[in-house]
Motif scaffolding. Structure first.
Motif, short mmCIF file in Angstrom:
data_model
loop_
_atom_site.label_atom_id
_atom_site.label_comp_id
_atom_site.label_asym_id
_atom_site.label_seq_id
_atom_site.Cartn_x
_atom_site.Cartn_y
_atom_site.Cartn_z
N GLY A 77 1.97 -5.80 7.49
CA GLY A 77 2.98 -5.72 6.43
C GLY A 77 3.46 -4.29 6.26
O GLY A 77 2.89 -3.36 6.84
N PRO A 78 4.53 -4.10 5.47
CA PRO A 78 5.05 -2.75 5.27
C PRO A 78 4.10 -1.88 4.45
O PRO A 78 3.30 -2.39 3.67
N VAL A 79 4.21 -0.57 4.66
CA VAL A 79 3.44 0.41 3.90
C VAL A 79 4.43 1.44 3.38
O VAL A 79 5.38 1.80 4.07
N ILE A 80 4.21 1.90 2.15
CA ILE A 80 5.07 2.95 1.58
C ILE A 80 4.41 4.30 1.76
O ILE A 80 3.21 4.45 1.57
N PHE A 81 5.21 5.29 2.16
CA PHE A 81 4.74 6.67 2.26
C PHE A 81 5.54 7.45 1.24
O PHE A 81 6.75 7.51 1.31
N ARG A 82 4.85 8.06 0.25
CA ARG A 82 5.54 8.64 -0.88
C ARG A 82 5.24 10.13 -1.03
O ARG A 82 4.32 10.50 -1.73
N PRO A 83 6.02 11.00 -0.38
CA PRO A 83 5.87 12.42 -0.69
C PRO A 83 6.75 12.77 -1.89
O PRO A 83 7.63 11.98 -2.24
N THR A 84 6.51 13.92 -2.51
CA THR A 84 7.41 14.40 -3.57
C THR A 84 8.11 15.67 -3.08
O THR A 84 7.75 16.21 -2.04
N THR B 185 -5.26 9.77 -2.59
CA THR B 185 -4.07 9.83 -1.74
C THR B 185 -3.57 8.42 -1.39
O THR B 185 -2.56 8.28 -0.70
N THR B 186 -4.30 7.40 -1.85
CA THR B 186 -3.83 6.02 -1.69
C THR B 186 -3.87 5.36 -3.07
O THR B 186 -4.77 4.58 -3.37
N PRO B 187 -2.87 5.68 -3.91
CA PRO B 187 -2.90 5.19 -5.30
C PRO B 187 -2.84 3.66 -5.41
O PRO B 187 -3.30 3.11 -6.41
N TYR B 188 -2.27 2.98 -4.40
CA TYR B 188 -2.31 1.52 -4.39
C TYR B 188 -2.60 1.05 -2.99
O TYR B 188 -1.95 1.53 -2.06
N PRO B 189 -3.51 0.11 -2.76
CA PRO B 189 -4.48 -0.39 -3.73
C PRO B 189 -5.46 0.73 -4.11
O PRO B 189 -5.86 1.49 -3.24
N PHE B 190 -5.80 0.78 -5.37
CA PHE B 190 -6.62 1.88 -5.87
C PHE B 190 -8.02 1.82 -5.26
O PHE B 190 -8.64 0.76 -5.22
N PRO C 136 0.82 -1.22 0.00
CA PRO C 136 0.00 0.00 0.00
C PRO C 136 0.85 1.27 0.00
O PRO C 136 1.92 1.32 0.63
N VAL C 137 0.37 2.29 -0.72
CA VAL C 137 1.11 3.55 -0.85
C VAL C 137 0.24 4.72 -0.40
O VAL C 137 -0.91 4.84 -0.84
N PHE C 138 0.78 5.57 0.45
CA PHE C 138 0.14 6.84 0.81
C PHE C 138 0.85 7.96 0.06
O PHE C 138 2.07 7.98 -0.01
N ASP C 139 0.07 8.92 -0.45
CA ASP C 139 0.62 9.99 -1.29
C ASP C 139 -0.01 11.32 -0.87
O ASP C 139 -1.06 11.69 -1.37
N ASP D 248 -11.24 -1.30 -1.31
CA ASP D 248 -12.59 -0.92 -0.89
C ASP D 248 -12.56 -0.18 0.43
O ASP D 248 -13.24 0.83 0.61
N SER D 249 -11.74 -0.66 1.37
CA SER D 249 -11.72 0.03 2.66
C SER D 249 -11.05 1.40 2.53
O SER D 249 -11.43 2.36 3.18
N LEU D 250 -10.05 1.51 1.62
CA LEU D 250 -9.42 2.82 1.41
C LEU D 250 -10.34 3.78 0.66
O LEU D 250 -10.12 4.99 0.68
N SER D 251 -11.38 3.25 0.01
CA SER D 251 -12.37 4.12 -0.64
C SER D 251 -13.06 5.02 0.39
O SER D 251 -13.55 6.09 0.05
N ALA D 252 -13.07 4.58 1.63
CA ALA D 252 -13.71 5.37 2.69
C ALA D 252 -12.70 6.22 3.46
O ALA D 252 -13.03 6.90 4.42
N TYR D 253 -11.42 6.18 3.03
CA TYR D 253 -10.38 6.95 3.72
C TYR D 253 -10.64 8.44 3.51
O TYR D 253 -10.80 8.89 2.36
#
Lengths: 595, 195
Positions: free
Chosen positions: A154-161, A259-264, A128-131, A214-219
């Motif tokens: 499991g691990p989670v990626i946090f991706r700022p630019t 803001t969570t491009p994966y899982p979409f 999973p990626v947070f953006d 689906d659960s991130l759809s409610a984030y």
């Protein structure tokens, strides 16, 4: 407390608020300030380290997360390439404590070798990626990332630019409480990666995708707003630019911010697509959201046109801006382009100002010594990643190749094996040497390479902001540790010869190169002088009765030297008193004076 | 209050610190503020641009044609960013040119005047500050940033008072640096008022 914090500082503070007890990483723009802030602001009981490279950092992080502690590991996007081995595997194995891998991407790129997109890496690795869109969102979202990591185990990626990492905002920070590191490792077969376990894990990771999406759809940070038949889908800082562009164009549309491009978040995206004719996607780097929407339209047979990088409606590389997005929106909708204030009159040609080595930089002296020693011989100069990559600029022109961290040592080996004649030089900095140079020296010696390895030791990791490294005997925690000697390492590798010189002593430095050229095998020269940013100069150069030959200017390209009425002049604010110019001046016009 | 201020110059001139001081002063006044800065490779003598946005915004970057104020640490670098200036916006600029290595290598002298003239042509309000004189009077080349902040505050275009900036200098700078920077701030302010 209200604080003005840079995005990277906000992420560190958010992680501390989330109870992270182990931080590690390797410096790399634009990620470096996260660990530095954690080190500065941490309460008792929190451990912070600059690891020797990103792979090591992630492995240390994984071990700490196995014990149940929360861990943040930081790197830049190309650092993730180095860490990809442990990353892929730890996602199969899983963790007990929250493990967040912060990977800072660099659209442009502004200071990187590639314009790769970590969101795609997350998709590939099934992590999973947070953006985040802003630094203030990043402060909150990094805490959510730890929650999610523990929830899924499991691990989670946090991706700022870059524009999140290096922009400041007023942020409300929570108090950081002291806590103790009380993780324990519980022995279990789950910690040992084996084919059967990997087969199970692959199934689990694939199947969780939909449920998580689906659960991130409610984030709450994924959101739909506005209405209309035109959709605008947004990711990262582009969402901020687009909000401004939409208001300047006065354009009504429905927007989706991801803001969570994966899982979409497919469920949310399907709601967004309802009733739309056309969607334009604004995101930097790869078309990740665009491809997810195209996939979704195919999967659900939706007749919605998705515009973006693939359709040629938006820029493929480089940073977005309000103006770029406003122009692309205006083009798509047949609107008039946003007007800019008219500027009158001719504009004089603007100066080209490439980044350059500082005045007094010992790297300039080392490059110059090698260049002079090799004046009449065929030679190739392979560079590496660091300030010294700037040795490529005129008038030095001393970087013929630059690929990635450590390659300054291995490319020369390949050039010679490929049949290239002449002397092959490799240049590598001290921090890069520890990062990924050592294995390449071993490979070169073992495989009987014929090359001269120049280690440019300025006793710091200069380019990324002067972080300590193993050669210095001090750590990010401020502790004194055992210094690791570059010379002893090289000797232990059985290099053919080893010389240590001060590059600012031009004669000695040239002699070392000339002698090494006469030998064969793997020869090493350590050019050692501290980075000029680390100390206050005691002296400066003064030019008396300049003969106007311009040799100092033409050969060195030092920013402290300029031309006034055809004579060379020293800018004393910039001069660091390295006196390389005096060594170059054929007329003896330059002298050293005390400040 | 809403104010967009762009700072531009060359790496090493203290531009990042200046932008932080403006944003911090705005925050102390109870306003929201953002900055966006050039950090890393470009700082090595390259062009550096900082965006400061005071008031409610989402984007870290000032749109083209959006800056109320442009603070130029070098005339050519100010002109490079002129497209960011709003109709009726003001420019505060240090008079001293910094010669790029590329000009020296080409054997050319490098003069501020065409850039200052270019700025005069393209902006309604240009305040040229002899930053070099302020630095000499303070005995340090590191105070150009505070001198320009003083000029910006005194011009009334920054929406912040000298007292508000002074308070941040006292809180943010290492104690030995405070006095000399307060002096630079005052001298910069005087220069902007033509005193």
């Amino acid at each position: 407390m209200k604080e003005l914090l840079m995005g990277n500082e906000a992420i560190a503070m958010g992680a501390l608020a989330a109870g992270v007890s182990v931080f590690c990483g390797y410096p790399g723009t634009p990620s470096s300030e996260v660990l530095e802030t954690a080190a500065k602001r941490k309460p008792e009981g929190v451990y912070v380290e600059w690891s020797v490279n990103e792979k090591t950092a992630l492995e240390v992080a994984a071990g700490a997360a196995y014990t149940g502690s929360r861990v943040l590991v930081t790197m830049k996007q190309v650092g993730l390439n180095v860490a990809s081995d442990p990353l892929m595997c730890v996602n199969y194995i899983g963790v007990k404590g929250g493990l967040v891998v912060l990977v800072a991407d660099d659209p442009g790129p502004i200071s990187s070798q590639t314009e790769q997109d970590t969101r795609n890496f997350g998709k590939y690795a099934k992590i999973p990626v947070f953006d985040p869109v802003t630094p203030e969102d990043a402060y909150e979202m990094i805490q959510d990332a730890f929650y999610l990591s523990e929830k899924i185990g499991g691990p989670v990626i946090f991706r700022p630019t870059t524009r999140i990492c290096h922009s400041c905002a007023v942020i409300n920070t929570a108090e950081v409480k002291a806590h103790e590191n009380q993780g324990t490792f519980v022995k279990d077969s789950r910690w040992v990666i084996f084919p059967r376990l990997a087969h199970e894990a692959k199934r689990r990771l694939f199947l969780r995708e939909k449920e998580l999406g689906d659960s991130l759809s409610a984030y709450p940070y994924n959101e739909i707003s506005g209405r209309g038949t035109l959709g605008v889908a947004l990711g990262g800082v582009s969402a901020a630019y687009a909000k401004e562009a939409l208001s300047s164009l006065n354009l009504a549309c429905k927007t989706l911010t991801v803001t969570t491009p994966y899982p979409f978040p497919e469920k949310l995206a399907l709601t967004f697509l309802e009733g739309l004719d056309k969607v334009i996607v604004f995101e930097e780097l790869d078309p990740v959201i665009e491809e997810a929407l195209i996939f979704l339209c195919g999967k659900h047979h939706l007749d919605v046109e998705i515009c973006g990088k693939h359709s040629g409606h938006t820029i493929i590389a480089g940073e977005n801006s309000e103006n770029i997005i406003a122009t692309e929106l205006a083009d798509l909708c047949g609107l008039e382009k946003p007007l800019l204030p008219a500027k009158d009159g001719e504009t004089p040609t603007l100066a080209v100002r490439p980044p350059i080595l500082c005045a007094g930089c010992p790297h300039r002296a080392a490059f110059y010594a090698v260049k002079q020693a090799m004046k009449d011989q065929k030679a190739v100069f392979s560079g590496d990643i660091g300030c010294y990559t700037l040795g490529n600029a005129a008038p030095l022109n001393m970087t013929d190749t630059c690929l990635c961290m450590g390659a300054g040592i291995s490319i020369p080996q390949g050039l010679a094996r490929g049949g290239d004649q002449g002397v092959h030089f490799g240049f590598v900095g001290d921090s890069t040497f520890f990062h990924s140079g050592i294995t390449n020296v071993i490979n070169a010696v073992y495989n009987q390479s014929d090359e001269i390895i120049c280690i440019l030791d300025n006793s710091t990791t200069a380019m990324t902001g002067h972080q300590p490294h193993p050669g210095l005997g001090k750590t990010l925690m401020g502790d004194i540790s055992e210094k690791i000697s570059i010379e002893k390492l090289l000797l232990a590798c059985n290099v053919k010869s080893l010389r240590v010189v001060n590059p600012l002593n031009l004669k000695d430095a040239m002699k070392a190169v000339e002698e090494a050229v006469q030998e064969s095998g793997v020869r090493c020269i350590v050019f050692r002088a501290p980075c000029v940013a680390l100390f206050k100069p005691q002296t400066k150069a003064v030019i008396n009765d300049c003969r106007k030959c311009k040799k100092c200017i033409k050969e060195l390209g030092c920013p402290a030297l300029s031309l006034v009425d055809k004579a060379a002049v020293v800018n004393e604010d910039l001069c660091n008193g390295c006196m390389l110019c005096a060594a170059v001046c054929p007329h003896g016009c330059i002298e050293e004076v005390t400040r | 209050m809403k104010l967009d201020c762009l700072l531009s110059g060359v790496g090493g001139q203290g531009i990042v610190l200046a932008s932080r001081i403006i944003a911090q002063a705005a925050m102390e006044k109870g306003l929201f503020a953002r900055t966006s800065e050039t950090i890393g490779m470009a700082q090595r003598g390259g062009c550096v641009v900082s965006h400061v946005r005071i008031g409610d915004t989402v984007s870290p970057l000032i749109p083209l044609g959006g800056a109320d104020l442009l603070i130029g640490f070098e005339p050519g670098e100010a002109l490079r960013c002129i497209a960011y200036l709003k109709e009726g916006g003001a420019v505060i600029v240090s008079a001293k040119a910094i010669q790029p290595v590329t000009a020296a290598l080409a054997g050319k002298s490098f003069d501020a005047s065409p850039y200052l003239e270019g700025l005069q042509r393209q902006a309604g309000c240009v305040i040229v500050v002899d930053g070099d004189a302020v630095c000499k009077a303070c005995g340090s080349d590191k105070v150009l940033n505070t001198a320009l902040l003083g000029a910006a505050a005194a011009s009334g275009r920054l929406g912040l008072s000298l007292a508000e900036i002074t308070a941040v200098l006292r809180a943010k700078l290492p104690p030995p640096m405070v006095l000399i920077n307060e002096k630079a701030l005052q001298l910069g302010a005087a220069a902007a008022k033509g005193e």
